[in-house]
Design an enzyme around this catalytic site. Structure first.
Site, PDB file in Angstrom:
ATOM      1  CG  ASP A   1      -2.168   0.845   0.988  1.00  0.00           C
ATOM      2  OD1 ASP A   1      -3.226   0.563   1.577  1.00  0.00           O
ATOM      3  OD2 ASP A   1      -2.079   1.794   0.180  1.00  0.00           O
TER       4      ASP A   1
HETATM    5  C1  GLC Z   1      -4.274   4.324  -0.029  1.00  0.00           C
HETATM    6  C2  GLC Z   1      -5.198   3.182   0.337  1.00  0.00           C
HETATM    7  C3  GLC Z   1      -5.339   2.149  -0.742  1.00  0.00           C
HETATM    8  C4  GLC Z   1      -5.199   2.804  -2.099  1.00  0.00           C
HETATM    9  C5  GLC Z   1      -3.768   3.298  -2.205  1.00  0.00           C
HETATM   10  C6  GLC Z   1      -3.488   3.999  -3.546  1.00  0.00           C
HETATM   11  O1  GLC Z   1      -3.504   4.686   1.085  1.00  0.00           O
HETATM   12  O2  GLC Z   1      -4.934   2.501   1.553  1.00  0.00           O
HETATM   13  O3  GLC Z   1      -6.593   1.504  -0.549  1.00  0.00           O
HETATM   14  O4  GLC Z   1      -5.482   1.871  -3.132  1.00  0.00           O
HETATM   15  O5  GLC Z   1      -3.426   4.197  -1.148  1.00  0.00           O
HETATM   16  O6  GLC Z   1      -4.238   5.172  -3.637  1.00  0.00           O
END
Ligand code: GLC
Length: 733
Positions: A276
């Site tokens: 993430d």
């Molecule tokens: C965010 C979220 C995730 C998302 C990623 C990219 O922090 O936790 O669900 O897909 O970043 O935006």
């Protein structure tokens, strides 16, 4: 941007792709291999953590140091970056463009928790296909969806993007989302790859506090949290994203047990694992790594293929390789998965795939908007309807509250949706030539902390308008930005100013219909007794207001059922339907019995239970019929009932089938959802509903953590919610 050729792309077999990938990887330098393992941001990346420095993005692409791009959805920009990759880098490997298309791209559908209340996987698949179509025509290749976190705590802002508290329902929706996005051929110009997230346990963050620690037994993991990911893998999901949290004290992003032992060796997932947003670099803050070199080694050995935003791989892996050449096997495995996905998407044959110069004409189509309307209608939950005050007809309406003329209705993670695409409640009434008097009565504050300030002039203005009306529709709730990531709250009540407004309007003795806009279950205990009817309207996206008005007028008969339990108060959390009985189960008919599993200071039932939702129709369930009272491993059990719609309204009914396991090697919940059917019954008509159950439908993780069906006595329960059902007994032998 030139008008690009849209030649049909050949769908290669996995063995053909394997040969191509093996051939390509042999030509890459170590640095180019590592470059494929990096997801870079750009100057428009939506920041959900530390700020991203985009100054070197183009240069890094040119050097072959970027494998994918996060969060870009403008075709022109996608085209320009892809052009650098495929024309100016040495190996001309196309970039993968990934985006958060969570509940729609430009046409926005109800957020996922709302849509899950439709109990309609077919509809969810249709919604996902449209989201994929619009995304693909913007040049997006992959979406970070579905979010498959099982949730039991409405203090956590991200319940809005989940599909609720039941593992069986989550499995059904996992399949629907993945198949809807990916369809049967990723080289097609209308499909996109799908990434299931957040693996794993993020929804169980302690205290519902964002990014907090997660502890659970292996049985709980396998019984409740793994099933939707298993289903997503069986449905062919191409990527899985790691969660921010620790799992039993080890950060998921560097957790070998989860990413390799379970995901690879047990579940046979052969797609790409991605971190993430900076969750890899954050293992330093988790205190299991001292520096970026440590981060890179621990995440690589755990099984992380692709690093989002953090740069430990691109900065440290080459040095680590010199110290330990064996790591090249790990790197090669990750790079092969990433290149395989790019071949599966046809990006090597046409890196520009669906980038359209005039992409706007593919967005907000009439079909998309019609599905958005239907999805919104099927997500609205009727929680209360005293004296059948709803639907209303030719009464003098007062429209009161902060949401009456508000178009901030897409909800968090609203993709490319624009507020201006959403009509307001007032506009829809006006467009229907229905005269309404209206007043905000208060503001829809975007508050970090509860405030007591109210504007008495606004309240008095609203009261005056109400006095001259027959019925009041109040539109209240939390601001759309008050749920989603980074929005855990200890107070899940309506904002104080809105409670004061509802109290003031209630003093007029006019009948109130309350509409609640929210991304999560809110505690409405302070206002519910002041309202004759309550419609939970969530954030329903582009067609929010039309669906709500048509529901209030009876054109749409509400048919959604809650997929997440509503607590009476935050003190009841965690509260969910499939809880264990305990050794001293609470008896609601004997609240005073002290030595029971209960809170002494409240009615212990939830405000609204899982599976609950009213209709304008009146569905009567007949007695249950079982084809056999004993069953063995090969029998097909059928359970049926006759359901009658004793009303003048046609309508859907979600018929739910639960089981209760009576006495086995582990204590099991009093209710386990196993099947459901959404039937449509004309006014004053009946239908026989039949369910089939097989031996394996009764399985559970037993004392030895084996997922098996134990012979013995079970109850089969069939009804309109998890608390309103009829039951029959069956013995499995
Ligand atoms: C965010 C979220 C995730 C998302 C990623 C990219 O922090 O936790 O669900 O897909 O970043 O935006």
């Amino acid at each position: 941007m030139i008008e690009l050729e849209k030649k049909e792309l050949s769908k290669r077999s996995s063995s053909e792709i394997e040969v191509l990938v093996d051939k390509l990887i042999k030509q890459l330098t170590i640095s180019e291999k590592i470059g494929q393992m990096y997801q870079s941001g750009h100057q428009y990346t939506v920041i959900t953590g530390p700020i991203f420095n985009a100054s070197k993005t183009v240069e890094n692409i040119r050097k072959g140091m970027v494998g994918s791009i996060l969060g870009m959805n403008e075709p022109e920009m996608i085209y320009n970056l892809q052009k650098v990759a495929v024309e100016e880098s040495r190996m001309k490997i196309p970039l993968l463009f990934c985006n958060d298309i969570i509940h729609g791209c430009r046409t926005i559908f109800p957020h996922n928790l709302a849509l899950s209340c439709s109990f309609n996987p077919k509809l969810v698949k249709e919604v996902s296909k449209i989201a994929a179509y619009e995304s693909a025509h913007c040049g997006i290749n992959l979406t970070f969806s579905p979010m498959l976190d099982l949730v039991r705590d409405p203090r956590w802002g991200r319940v809005m993007e989940s599909c609720g508290e039941d593992p069986f329902l989550l499995e059904e929706y996992a399949k629907a989302y993945v198949e809807g996005y990916q369809q049967d051929d990723l080289t097609k110009y209308d499909s996109i790859a799908s990434c299931a997230k957040h693996f794993i346990g993020y929804g169980a963050a302690s205290g519902g506090k964002e990014y907090n620690s997660v502890d659970m037994s292996d049985r709980t993991l396998r019984q409740y949290y793994l099933p939707p990911f298993k289903q997503a893998i069986n449905s062919g999901v191409k990527m899985i994203m790691t969660a921010f949290n620790t799992f039993n004290d080890v950060p998921v992003t560097a957790n070998k047990y989860l990413l390799t032992d379970i995901l690879r060796n047990e579940l046979k997932f052969n797609g790409v694992t991605i971190s993430d947003y900076t969750s890899s670099g954050e293992i330093i803050k988790h205190k299991i790594a001292v520096n970026n070199k440590d981060v890179a080694l621990k995440c690589l050995l755990a099984g992380l293929d692709h690093e989002m935003i953090s740069t430990s791989y691109v900065e440290e892996l080459e040095g680590l390789l010199e110290e330990n050449p064996a790591l090249e096997n790990n790197i090669n495995q990750s790079v092969k998965r990433i290149l395989t996905l790019k071949y599966e998407l046809g990006l090597f044959d046409n890196p520009y795939k669906n980038i359209y110069q005039n992409h706007q004409k593919y967005l907000l189509s009439e079909k998309a908007l019609n599905v958005a309307y239907e999805a919104a209608c099927q997500s609205i939950v009727l929680l209360k309807n005293e004296n059948n005050i709803l639907p209303i007809n030719n009464q003098k309406i007062a429209l009161i509250g902060p949401f009456i003329d508000n178009n901030n209705l897409n909800g968090a993670w609203g993709g490319q949706g624009k507020n201006s695409d959403c009509e307001t409640l007032y506009e829809v009434f006006k467009n229907k030539n229905i005269h309404v008097e209206y007043s905000q009565g208060t503001t829809d504050e975007y508050f970090e902390m509860p405030t007591d300030n109210v504007d008495l002039d606004l309240i008095n203005e609203a009261v005056e308008i109400v006095k001259d009306s027959d019925i009041v529709i109040m539109a209240c709730g939390e601001n759309q930005h008050m749920s989603g990531e980074g929005y855990s709250r200890t107070n899940i009540e309506l904002p104080n100013n809105q409670i004061k407004l509802i109290n003031a309007i209630s003093e007029t003795k006019k009948k109130i219909i309350l509409l609640v806009y929210a991304g999560r279950p809110l505690d409405i205990s302070k206002v519910i007794d002041k309202c004759e009817a309550v419609l939970y309207t969530w954030f329903l996206g582009t067609r929010t207001s039309r669906a709500i008005v048509d529901t209030v007028l009876g054109i749409n008969n509400p048919n959604a059922k809650l997929t997440m339990t509503f607590p009476r108060t935050v003190g009841q959390i965690p509260i969910y339907y499939n809880q264990l009985n305990t050794g001293r189960p609470y008896d609601k008919n004997n609240h005073g019995d002290r030595y029971k599993s209960r809170y002494v200071d409240i009615i212990n039932e939830p405000m609204f239970p899982f599976g609950y939702g009213l209709s304008y129709a009146k569905f009567i369930y007949g007695e249950l019929k079982l084809n056999q009272s004993n069953a063995n491993k090969i029998d097909i059990i059928t359970v049926s009932t006759v359901i009658t719609n004793e009303s003048k309204y046609d309508g859907y009914e979600v018929v739910q089938l639960y089981i209760e396991a009576m006495c086995f090697t582990v204590s099991r919940p009093n209710m386990e959802l196993k099947k459901f059917q959404k039937i449509y019954l004309k006014a004053n008509s009946s239908q026989t509903v039949v369910f089939e159950l097989k031996y394996e439908d009764f399985k559970y993780y037993n004392i030895d953590n084996m997922n098996i069906t134990e012979p013995g006595k079970y109850l089969i329960k069939l009804g309109t919610s998890s608390v309103d059902y009829k039951q029959v007994e069956i013995v499995l032998i």
